[in-house]
Scaffold this motif. Sequence first.
Motif, short mmCIF file in Angstrom:
data_model
loop_
_atom_site.label_atom_id
_atom_site.label_comp_id
_atom_site.label_asym_id
_atom_site.label_seq_id
_atom_site.Cartn_x
_atom_site.Cartn_y
_atom_site.Cartn_z
N GLY A 107 16.62 38.11 -11.28
CA GLY A 107 16.15 37.88 -12.63
C GLY A 107 15.44 36.54 -12.70
O GLY A 107 15.27 35.85 -11.70
N VAL A 108 15.03 36.17 -13.89
CA VAL A 108 14.39 34.88 -14.12
C VAL A 108 14.92 34.32 -15.44
O VAL A 108 15.06 35.05 -16.42
N ASP A 109 15.21 33.05 -15.45
CA ASP A 109 15.64 32.22 -16.59
C ASP A 109 17.03 31.64 -16.40
O ASP A 109 17.40 30.68 -17.06
N ASN A 110 17.82 32.23 -15.49
CA ASN A 110 19.16 31.72 -15.20
C ASN A 110 20.01 31.57 -16.46
O ASN A 110 20.60 30.52 -16.72
N GLU A 111 20.07 32.66 -17.24
CA GLU A 111 20.95 32.69 -18.42
C GLU A 111 22.39 32.75 -17.93
O GLU A 111 22.87 33.81 -17.52
N ILE A 112 23.09 31.62 -17.98
CA ILE A 112 24.39 31.49 -17.33
C ILE A 112 25.39 32.54 -17.82
O ILE A 112 26.07 33.20 -17.01
N ILE A 113 25.49 32.73 -19.13
CA ILE A 113 26.46 33.69 -19.66
C ILE A 113 26.16 35.09 -19.15
O ILE A 113 27.05 35.85 -18.77
N THR A 114 24.88 35.42 -19.11
CA THR A 114 24.49 36.74 -18.62
C THR A 114 24.74 36.87 -17.12
O THR A 114 25.37 37.82 -16.65
N CYS A 115 24.25 35.90 -16.36
CA CYS A 115 24.28 36.00 -14.91
C CYS A 115 25.70 36.00 -14.34
O CYS A 115 25.97 36.68 -13.36
N GLU A 116 26.60 35.25 -14.96
CA GLU A 116 27.94 35.10 -14.40
C GLU A 116 28.91 36.18 -14.87
O GLU A 116 30.04 36.25 -14.38
N ASN A 117 28.48 37.02 -15.80
CA ASN A 117 29.40 38.00 -16.35
C ASN A 117 28.96 39.44 -16.12
O ASN A 117 29.51 40.35 -16.73
N THR A 118 27.97 39.63 -15.24
CA THR A 118 27.62 40.98 -14.85
C THR A 118 28.40 41.37 -13.60
O THR A 118 29.00 40.52 -12.94
N THR A 119 28.42 42.66 -13.31
CA THR A 119 29.06 43.15 -12.09
C THR A 119 28.06 44.00 -11.32
O THR A 119 27.69 45.07 -11.79
N PRO A 120 27.60 43.51 -10.15
CA PRO A 120 27.86 42.19 -9.57
C PRO A 120 27.16 41.09 -10.35
O PRO A 120 26.31 41.38 -11.20
N THR A 121 27.52 39.83 -10.07
CA THR A 121 26.85 38.74 -10.75
C THR A 121 25.36 38.75 -10.40
O THR A 121 24.96 39.21 -9.34
N LEU A 122 24.57 38.24 -11.31
CA LEU A 122 23.12 38.33 -11.20
C LEU A 122 22.52 37.05 -10.62
O LEU A 122 22.80 35.95 -11.09
N SER A 123 21.71 37.20 -9.58
CA SER A 123 20.95 36.06 -9.05
C SER A 123 19.69 35.90 -9.88
O SER A 123 19.04 36.88 -10.26
N SER A 124 19.35 34.64 -10.18
CA SER A 124 18.23 34.40 -11.09
C SER A 124 17.51 33.11 -10.72
O SER A 124 18.12 32.15 -10.24
N ILE A 125 16.20 33.10 -10.96
CA ILE A 125 15.37 31.92 -10.72
C ILE A 125 15.31 31.09 -11.99
O ILE A 125 15.05 31.61 -13.07
N MET A 126 15.55 29.79 -11.87
CA MET A 126 15.50 28.90 -13.02
C MET A 126 14.11 28.27 -13.11
O MET A 126 13.72 27.47 -12.27
N PRO A 127 13.32 28.63 -14.11
CA PRO A 127 12.00 28.00 -14.27
C PRO A 127 12.16 26.53 -14.69
O PRO A 127 13.18 26.14 -15.25
N PRO A 128 11.13 25.71 -14.46
CA PRO A 128 11.22 24.28 -14.78
C PRO A 128 10.96 23.99 -16.25
O PRO A 128 10.10 23.18 -16.60
#
Length: 260
Positions: A218-239
């Motif tokens: 994914g993109v945006d690194n939404e912490i609540i979203t990424c850490e609470n999916t199954t499996p957890t979601l890898s995401s790119i954090m834009p600057p």
Amino acid sequence: MKKLKVLVAVPLSGSFGLTVMSGIYAYISRHADWELVFARTNEDFTENMLQNALAHEIDGVILASSKPPRRTLELLTASKTPFVTIETFSPILDARKSNAVIVRIDNRRIGRDAARNFLSQGRCSSYAFVAGRTAESWSALRAEGFRDELAKRGRSCAQFRGNDTDDELEYRRKLSLWLTNAEKPVALLAEDDKCAIDVLQACRNAGLKVPRDALLLGVDNEIITCENTTPTLSSIMPPFEEAAKLAAAELHRLMTRPYQ
């Protein structure tokens, strides 16, 4: 020195807005003394709200929204008030020839970085970019960077785009059918984390295991979203935070040394 009054129009419902505000506050804490007035959603950033701000002699505006209300943007562009936009895509901005700065991150680079990540794993049989249900300029740029980097390595890239007339369930149904025909394992770059949630559910509906059958970014690194999916979601954090610091610095320059 006069305290400068700045209107900050930044949607605060997700990590984009919160990260932008973090960057603005970081700049202010070190370099400026501003009184901030907020429009916290696109719905708050109305013509009437902006007219009132201009009538109270606002010194500058920071706008961070990909699709602000058209009439409000036209009013802002027609005014003489300095403004800076962050990730705002609109031809209306072209009407302002001075005293304004447009700040955008390198969305193509996000796509290129995602492609390099997948390629480095050496296990993907196919690659695809997954867009949401509405056409977005930043999404198209991420897709372009992803596709171009893969092409450099002799790989092709498919693309799935939703339809703005589809609801969420219909979008997922169509995506599931599309994924069924993809060569596995397939590397999937979602336009953002919200889209990645739909992709993850569509993979489940299609009987695909992540990451065995489908690798997902994914993109945006939404912490609540990424850490609470199954499996957890890898995401790119834009600057976004660095873009916001730059935007604040540019606005301060415009307000203190206008028309330069």
